[in-house]
Design a protein around this motif. Structure first.
Motif, PDB file in Angstrom:
ATOM      1  N   ALA A 116       0.854  -1.187   0.000  1.00 33.62           N
ATOM      2  CA  ALA A 116       0.000   0.000   0.000  1.00 33.62           C
ATOM      3  C   ALA A 116       0.889   1.235   0.000  1.00 33.62           C
ATOM      4  O   ALA A 116       2.024   1.199   0.458  1.00 33.62           O
ATOM      5  N   ARG A 117       0.341   2.318  -0.524  1.00 32.06           N
ATOM      6  CA  ARG A 117       1.056   3.592  -0.542  1.00 32.06           C
ATOM      7  C   ARG A 117       1.085   4.200   0.853  1.00 32.06           C
ATOM      8  O   ARG A 117       2.040   4.851   1.249  1.00 32.06           O
ATOM      9  N   ALA A 118      -0.020   3.982   1.601  1.00 31.09           N
ATOM     10  CA  ALA A 118      -0.134   4.550   2.945  1.00 31.09           C
ATOM     11  C   ALA A 118      -1.187   3.764   3.726  1.00 31.09           C
ATOM     12  O   ALA A 118      -1.885   2.918   3.158  1.00 31.09           O
ATOM     13  N   PHE A 119      -1.305   4.084   5.006  1.00 28.54           N
ATOM     14  CA  PHE A 119      -2.233   3.370   5.885  1.00 28.54           C
ATOM     15  C   PHE A 119      -3.008   4.347   6.763  1.00 28.54           C
ATOM     16  O   PHE A 119      -2.490   5.385   7.152  1.00 28.54           O
ATOM     17  N   LYS A 139      -7.543   4.838  21.487  1.00 24.94           N
ATOM     18  CA  LYS A 139      -6.552   5.796  20.977  1.00 24.94           C
ATOM     19  C   LYS A 139      -5.133   5.285  21.239  1.00 24.94           C
ATOM     20  O   LYS A 139      -4.295   5.274  20.333  1.00 24.94           O
ATOM     21  N   ARG A 140      -4.867   4.861  22.473  1.00 17.85           N
ATOM     22  CA  ARG A 140      -3.519   4.377  22.804  1.00 17.85           C
ATOM     23  C   ARG A 140      -3.153   3.163  21.953  1.00 17.85           C
ATOM     24  O   ARG A 140      -2.013   3.047  21.479  1.00 17.85           O
ATOM     25  N   ARG A 141      -4.089   2.266  21.743  1.00 20.14           N
ATOM     26  CA  ARG A 141      -3.800   1.065  20.956  1.00 20.14           C
ATOM     27  C   ARG A 141      -3.582   1.395  19.483  1.00 20.14           C
ATOM     28  O   ARG A 141      -2.667   0.860  18.857  1.00 20.14           O
ATOM     29  N   ALA A 142      -4.404   2.280  18.928  1.00 20.84           N
ATOM     30  CA  ALA A 142      -4.222   2.672  17.524  1.00 20.84           C
ATOM     31  C   ALA A 142      -2.876   3.373  17.344  1.00 20.84           C
ATOM     32  O   ALA A 142      -2.167   3.138  16.364  1.00 20.84           O
ATOM     33  N   GLU A 143      -2.519   4.222  18.292  1.00 22.08           N
ATOM     34  CA  GLU A 143      -1.233   4.913  18.211  1.00 22.08           C
ATOM     35  C   GLU A 143      -0.065   3.932  18.340  1.00 22.08           C
ATOM     36  O   GLU A 143       0.968   4.120  17.701  1.00 22.08           O
ATOM     37  N   ALA A 144      -0.223   2.884  19.152  1.00 18.10           N
ATOM     38  CA  ALA A 144       0.838   1.880  19.287  1.00 18.10           C
ATOM     39  C   ALA A 144       1.047   1.138  17.967  1.00 18.10           C
ATOM     40  O   ALA A 144       2.188   0.894  17.555  1.00 18.10           O
ATOM     41  N   VAL A 145      -0.041   0.801  17.277  1.00 18.86           N
ATOM     42  CA  VAL A 145       0.069   0.129  15.978  1.00 18.86           C
ATOM     43  C   VAL A 145       0.697   1.077  14.955  1.00 18.86           C
ATOM     44  O   VAL A 145       1.567   0.681  14.171  1.00 18.86           O
ATOM     45  N   ALA A 146       0.281   2.338  14.969  1.00 23.88           N
ATOM     46  CA  ALA A 146       0.862   3.331  14.053  1.00 23.88           C
ATOM     47  C   ALA A 146       2.358   3.505  14.316  1.00 23.88           C
ATOM     48  O   ALA A 146       3.139   3.701  13.378  1.00 23.88           O
ATOM     49  N   SER A 147       2.765   3.405  15.559  1.00 26.08           N
ATOM     50  CA  SER A 147       4.173   3.523  15.906  1.00 26.08           C
ATOM     51  C   SER A 147       4.995   2.388  15.292  1.00 26.08           C
ATOM     52  O   SER A 147       6.106   2.614  14.795  1.00 26.08           O
ATOM     53  N   ALA A 154       6.683   2.721   7.119  1.00 23.69           N
ATOM     54  CA  ALA A 154       5.372   2.748   6.465  1.00 23.69           C
ATOM     55  C   ALA A 154       4.746   4.127   6.654  1.00 23.69           C
ATOM     56  O   ALA A 154       4.881   4.744   7.713  1.00 23.69           O
ATOM     57  N   ASN A 155       4.082   4.613   5.622  1.00 23.68           N
ATOM     58  CA  ASN A 155       3.450   5.923   5.640  1.00 23.68           C
ATOM     59  C   ASN A 155       2.077   5.817   6.306  1.00 23.68           C
ATOM     60  O   ASN A 155       1.178   5.173   5.776  1.00 23.68           O
ATOM     61  N   VAL A 156       1.898   6.454   7.449  1.00 24.00           N
ATOM     62  CA  VAL A 156       0.618   6.455   8.160  1.00 24.00           C
ATOM     63  C   VAL A 156      -0.049   7.802   7.922  1.00 24.00           C
ATOM     64  O   VAL A 156       0.460   8.843   8.357  1.00 24.00           O
ATOM     65  N   LEU A 157      -1.179   7.787   7.198  1.00 27.14           N
ATOM     66  CA  LEU A 157      -1.901   9.028   6.898  1.00 27.14           C
ATOM     67  C   LEU A 157      -2.635   9.566   8.109  1.00 27.14           C
ATOM     68  O   LEU A 157      -2.634  10.761   8.362  1.00 27.14           O
TER      69      LEU A 157
END
Length: 189
Positions: A116-119, A139-147, A154-157
């Motif tokens: 993927a180009r981004a996530f 929020k904390r869990r989503a931010e941990a995955v984004a980290s 990986a590009n996180v939009l």
């Protein structure tokens, strides 16, 4: 669903709406003293941005208007390619937001191979705690995955969290609650 297939039913309405809008706008503008060109046509349509969200567009070719299309309850209408749904029970201990070692390896592999180009990453919970608490936990869990995604380049939009507000299943059963405890990874191609 392709954009073309989605827009075909709208194309038929576009011509009718364009005539109606231009015929209504011309007399009103003429009464206000503004110059109106008979060539001017406002064409309503739907534009889908790169991350899959719809926008209503009214465009005359030079200057236009665009607004996010939303459902009756105020959520954006999006056609997103959810390429990964990970039950948070596989990544996190109960009531925690630190990713387990096996969860980290799984996510790193996923982000490297997703093509993927981004996530866009969204966090969700079941309804066992208060809404406010569940919003913070998701929020904390989503931010941990984004980290994890960011750590391998990986590009996180965007990172979004919904707590218990968007359940996939009932919260009345253990199996339903397990489905609701999830992180969704949306692939932007």
């Amino acid at each position: 669903m392709t954009i073309t297939r989605f827009l075909k039913p709208i194309a038929a309405l576009t011509a009718v709406a364009a005539v109606a809008v231009s015929s209504l706008a011309a007399p009103a503008m003429a009464q206000s003293g503004q110059q109106v060109s008979r060539d001017e046509r406002y064409i309503p349509t739907i534009w889908i941005d790169p991350d899959g969200c719809e926008h209503w567009v009214m465009d005359d070719g030079a200057e236009g208007y665009m607004d996010a299309r939303k459902t009756r309850d105020g959520r954006p209408v999006c056609h997103r390619n959810v390429c990964g749904v990970v039950p948070t029970d596989q990544l996190f201990a109960t009531d925690k937001s630190a990713i387990s070692a096996s969860g980290r390896k799984y996510l790193e592999s996923f982000f490297r191979n997703a093509q993927a180009r981004a996530f866009i990453i969204t966090g969700h919970t079941d309804s066992r705690a208060s809404d406010e608490y569940n919003m913070r936990l998701s929020k904390r869990r989503a931010e941990a995955v984004a980290s994890v995604a960011s750590s391998i380049g990986a590009n996180v939009l965007s990172v979004n969290w919904y707590g218990e507000r968007q359940p996939r299943a009932t919260n009345g059963t253990a199996a339903g609650m397990a489905q609701n405890r999830r992180v969704e990874i949306i692939c932007v191609k």
